[in-house]
Design a protein around this motif. Structure first.
Motif, PDB file in Angstrom:
ATOM      1  N   ASN A 127       8.937  23.638 -41.101  1.00 15.55           N
ATOM      2  CA  ASN A 127       9.779  23.260 -39.985  1.00 15.55           C
ATOM      3  C   ASN A 127       8.856  22.688 -38.906  1.00 15.55           C
ATOM      4  OD1 ASN A 127      12.187  23.251 -38.454  1.00 15.55           O
ATOM      5  ND2 ASN A 127      11.649  25.198 -37.526  1.00 15.55           N
ATOM      6  N   VAL A 128       9.119  21.478 -38.462  1.00 13.43           N
ATOM      7  CA  VAL A 128       8.299  20.849 -37.423  1.00 13.43           C
ATOM      8  C   VAL A 128       9.162  20.691 -36.183  1.00 13.43           C
ATOM      9  CG1 VAL A 128       6.887  18.855 -36.815  1.00 13.43           C
ATOM     10  CG2 VAL A 128       7.077  19.558 -39.207  1.00 13.43           C
ATOM     11  N   SER A 184       6.635  27.250 -39.598  1.00 18.43           N
ATOM     12  CA  SER A 184       6.966  26.394 -38.468  1.00 18.43           C
ATOM     13  C   SER A 184       5.705  25.945 -37.751  1.00 18.43           C
ATOM     14  CB  SER A 184       7.873  27.143 -37.478  1.00 18.43           C
ATOM     15  OG  SER A 184       9.113  27.430 -38.082  1.00 18.43           O
ATOM     16  N   ILE A 185       5.652  24.647 -37.473  1.00 18.16           N
ATOM     17  CA  ILE A 185       4.537  24.078 -36.724  1.00 18.16           C
ATOM     18  C   ILE A 185       5.100  23.257 -35.581  1.00 18.16           C
ATOM     19  CG2 ILE A 185       2.877  24.101 -38.626  1.00 18.16           C
ATOM     20  CD1 ILE A 185       3.524  21.191 -39.186  1.00 18.16           C
ATOM     21  N   ASP A 186       4.299  23.122 -34.521  1.00 18.86           N
ATOM     22  CA  ASP A 186       4.786  22.391 -33.358  1.00 18.86           C
ATOM     23  C   ASP A 186       4.347  20.936 -33.402  1.00 18.86           C
ATOM     24  OD1 ASP A 186       2.076  22.786 -32.801  1.00 18.86           O
ATOM     25  OD2 ASP A 186       2.415  23.052 -30.665  1.00 18.86           O
ATOM     26  N   ALA A 187       5.069  20.132 -32.659  1.00 20.75           N
ATOM     27  CA  ALA A 187       4.740  18.717 -32.486  1.00 20.75           C
ATOM     28  C   ALA A 187       4.632  18.461 -30.988  1.00 20.75           C
ATOM     29  CB  ALA A 187       5.823  17.845 -33.099  1.00 20.75           C
ATOM     30  N   GLU A 188       3.889  17.425 -30.635  1.00 20.90           N
ATOM     31  CA  GLU A 188       3.687  17.102 -29.224  1.00 20.90           C
ATOM     32  C   GLU A 188       4.766  16.189 -28.665  1.00 20.90           C
ATOM     33  OE1 GLU A 188      -0.315  15.931 -28.294  1.00 20.90           O
ATOM     34  OE2 GLU A 188      -1.139  17.446 -29.627  1.00 20.90           O
ATOM     35  N   SER A 189       5.602  15.607 -29.539  1.00 20.56           N
ATOM     36  CA  SER A 189       6.650  14.692 -29.079  1.00 20.56           C
ATOM     37  C   SER A 189       7.692  14.509 -30.176  1.00 20.56           C
ATOM     38  CB  SER A 189       6.039  13.326 -28.732  1.00 20.56           C
ATOM     39  OG  SER A 189       5.530  12.712 -29.903  1.00 20.56           O
ATOM     40  N   THR A 190       8.819  13.927 -29.789  1.00 17.52           N
ATOM     41  CA  THR A 190       9.843  13.605 -30.780  1.00 17.52           C
ATOM     42  C   THR A 190       9.320  12.529 -31.732  1.00 17.52           C
ATOM     43  OG1 THR A 190      10.870  11.976 -29.294  1.00 17.52           O
ATOM     44  CG2 THR A 190      11.751  14.221 -29.235  1.00 17.52           C
ATOM     45  N   GLU A 191       8.510  11.622 -31.205  1.00 11.70           N
ATOM     46  CA  GLU A 191       7.932  10.573 -32.041  1.00 11.70           C
ATOM     47  C   GLU A 191       7.030  11.163 -33.118  1.00 11.70           C
ATOM     48  OE1 GLU A 191       9.293   9.054 -28.256  1.00 11.70           O
ATOM     49  OE2 GLU A 191       7.711  10.522 -28.614  1.00 11.70           O
ATOM     50  N   GLU A 192       6.284  12.214 -32.769  1.00  7.65           N
ATOM     51  CA  GLU A 192       5.422  12.849 -33.758  1.00  7.65           C
ATOM     52  C   GLU A 192       6.253  13.487 -34.873  1.00  7.65           C
ATOM     53  OE1 GLU A 192       1.472  15.665 -34.013  1.00  7.65           O
ATOM     54  OE2 GLU A 192       2.840  16.013 -32.342  1.00  7.65           O
ATOM     55  N   TYR A 234      13.646  19.413 -30.859  1.00  6.44           N
ATOM     56  CA  TYR A 234      13.809  18.270 -31.742  1.00  6.44           C
ATOM     57  C   TYR A 234      12.917  18.536 -32.939  1.00  6.44           C
ATOM     58  CZ  TYR A 234      14.043  13.404 -33.334  1.00  6.44           C
ATOM     59  OH  TYR A 234      14.266  12.266 -34.064  1.00  6.44           O
ATOM     60  N   GLY A 235      13.478  18.472 -34.125  1.00  3.33           N
ATOM     61  CA  GLY A 235      12.655  18.809 -35.277  1.00  3.33           C
ATOM     62  C   GLY A 235      13.196  18.284 -36.575  1.00  3.33           C
ATOM     63  N   CYS A 236      12.477  18.632 -37.628  1.00  4.65           N
ATOM     64  CA  CYS A 236      12.903  18.300 -38.985  1.00  4.65           C
ATOM     65  C   CYS A 236      12.380  19.384 -39.917  1.00  4.65           C
ATOM     66  CB  CYS A 236      12.405  16.926 -39.420  1.00  4.65           C
ATOM     67  SG  CYS A 236      10.649  16.821 -39.803  1.00  4.65           S
ATOM     68  N   GLY A 237      12.932  19.428 -41.108  1.00  2.00           N
ATOM     69  CA  GLY A 237      12.476  20.364 -42.124  1.00  2.00           C
ATOM     70  C   GLY A 237      12.059  19.604 -43.362  1.00  2.00           C
ATOM     71  N   PHE A 238      10.964  20.053 -43.978  1.00  2.00           N
ATOM     72  CA  PHE A 238      10.541  19.405 -45.212  1.00  2.00           C
ATOM     73  C   PHE A 238      10.006  20.433 -46.190  1.00  2.00           C
ATOM     74  CE2 PHE A 238       6.500  19.344 -42.871  1.00  2.00           C
ATOM     75  CZ  PHE A 238       5.548  19.596 -43.838  1.00  2.00           C
ATOM     76  N   ALA A 239      10.048  20.060 -47.461  1.00  2.00           N
ATOM     77  CA  ALA A 239       9.464  20.874 -48.522  1.00  2.00           C
ATOM     78  C   ALA A 239       8.266  20.121 -49.071  1.00  2.00           C
ATOM     79  CB  ALA A 239      10.483  21.135 -49.626  1.00  2.00           C
ATOM     80  N   ASP A 240       7.159  20.843 -49.280  1.00  2.00           N
ATOM     81  CA  ASP A 240       5.961  20.231 -49.853  1.00  2.00           C
ATOM     82  C   ASP A 240       6.143  20.060 -51.362  1.00  2.00           C
ATOM     83  OD1 ASP A 240       5.311  22.716 -51.084  1.00  2.00           O
ATOM     84  OD2 ASP A 240       4.032  23.304 -49.415  1.00  2.00           O
ATOM     85  N   LEU A 241       5.110  19.648 -52.055  1.00  2.00           N
ATOM     86  CA  LEU A 241       5.206  19.382 -53.494  1.00  2.00           C
ATOM     87  C   LEU A 241       5.597  20.607 -54.312  1.00  2.00           C
ATOM     88  CD1 LEU A 241       2.060  17.111 -54.018  1.00  2.00           C
ATOM     89  CD2 LEU A 241       4.419  16.426 -53.518  1.00  2.00           C
ATOM     90  N   ASP A 242       5.312  21.810 -53.789  1.00  2.00           N
ATOM     91  CA  ASP A 242       5.630  23.040 -54.508  1.00  2.00           C
ATOM     92  C   ASP A 242       6.895  23.710 -53.992  1.00  2.00           C
ATOM     93  OD1 ASP A 242       3.287  23.596 -56.456  1.00  2.00           O
ATOM     94  OD2 ASP A 242       2.359  22.869 -54.618  1.00  2.00           O
ATOM     95  N   GLY A 243       7.608  23.047 -53.097  1.00  2.00           N
ATOM     96  CA  GLY A 243       8.874  23.574 -52.598  1.00  2.00           C
ATOM     97  C   GLY A 243       8.750  24.521 -51.419  1.00  2.00           C
ATOM     98  N   HIS A 244       7.538  24.745 -50.907  1.00  2.00           N
ATOM     99  CA  HIS A 244       7.393  25.576 -49.706  1.00  2.00           C
ATOM    100  C   HIS A 244       8.017  24.822 -48.539  1.00  2.00           C
ATOM    101  CE1 HIS A 244       4.735  28.117 -52.001  1.00  2.00           C
ATOM    102  NE2 HIS A 244       3.962  27.091 -52.260  1.00  2.00           N
ATOM    103  N   ARG A 245       8.794  25.539 -47.743  1.00  2.00           N
ATOM    104  CA  ARG A 245       9.542  24.890 -46.667  1.00  2.00           C
ATOM    105  C   ARG A 245       8.805  24.990 -45.342  1.00  2.00           C
ATOM    106  NH1 ARG A 245      15.337  23.858 -47.441  1.00  2.00           N
ATOM    107  NH2 ARG A 245      15.470  23.535 -49.669  1.00  2.00           N
TER     108      ARG A 245
END
Length: 136
Positions: free
Chosen positions: A125-126, A77-85, A112-123
């Motif tokens: 959370n932003v 999990s990493i943080d973002a400074e705004s919903t736009e980010e 407010y966030g989203c989840g993504f997997a990188d090229l190797d499938g590591h998940r």
């Protein structure tokens, strides 16, 4: 005791992973680049995420690698400074070839966030967290 913590992740192709993470905005410590590993820096504190070629990672972890297509070994999990980010990062992930498995959206009225997997499938959370809206 501990001055710093490093996260180590196995990747199939170090160069492709480095290109992916560069495209979505991460930086690297070029002094630690080798053909089988790279040193990614996350955030102002420069949290270190080492990306190791799978065979090298397996050699020092002395354990079988997780099949990230079938299971999760970690959620980073990493943080973002705004919903736009959050929205911008989700777009960058798609453009760079990653998988947005959790579309950007509100959660619990204060995140407010989203989840993504990188090229190797590591998940990953932003999250943007508005603590002024957090329930007491």
């Amino acid at each position: 005791m501990t001055k710093q913590i490093w996260l180590n992740l196995p990747v199939k192709d170090v160069a492709k992973s480095k290109a992916f993470f560069s495209k979505i905005g991460f930086s690297f410590n070029e002094q630690h680049d080798t053909p089988s590993s790279t040193c990614m820096l996350v955030g102002d504190g420069k949290f270190v995420v080492m990306l190791f070629e799978e065979l090298l990672f397996a050699s020092f972890s002395q354990n079988k690698l997780t099949d990230t297509q079938a299971s999760s070994e970690i959620l980073i999990s990493i943080d973002a400074e705004s919903t736009e980010e959050v929205d911008q990062l989700a777009d960058k992930v798609k453009e760079a070839g990653g998988n947005v498995f959790g579309l950007p959206g509100e959660s619990q009225g204060w995140m407010y966030g989203c989840g993504f997997a990188d090229l190797d499938g590591h998940r990953w959370n932003v999250l943007y967290m508005d603590f002024s809206k957090m329930p007491k």
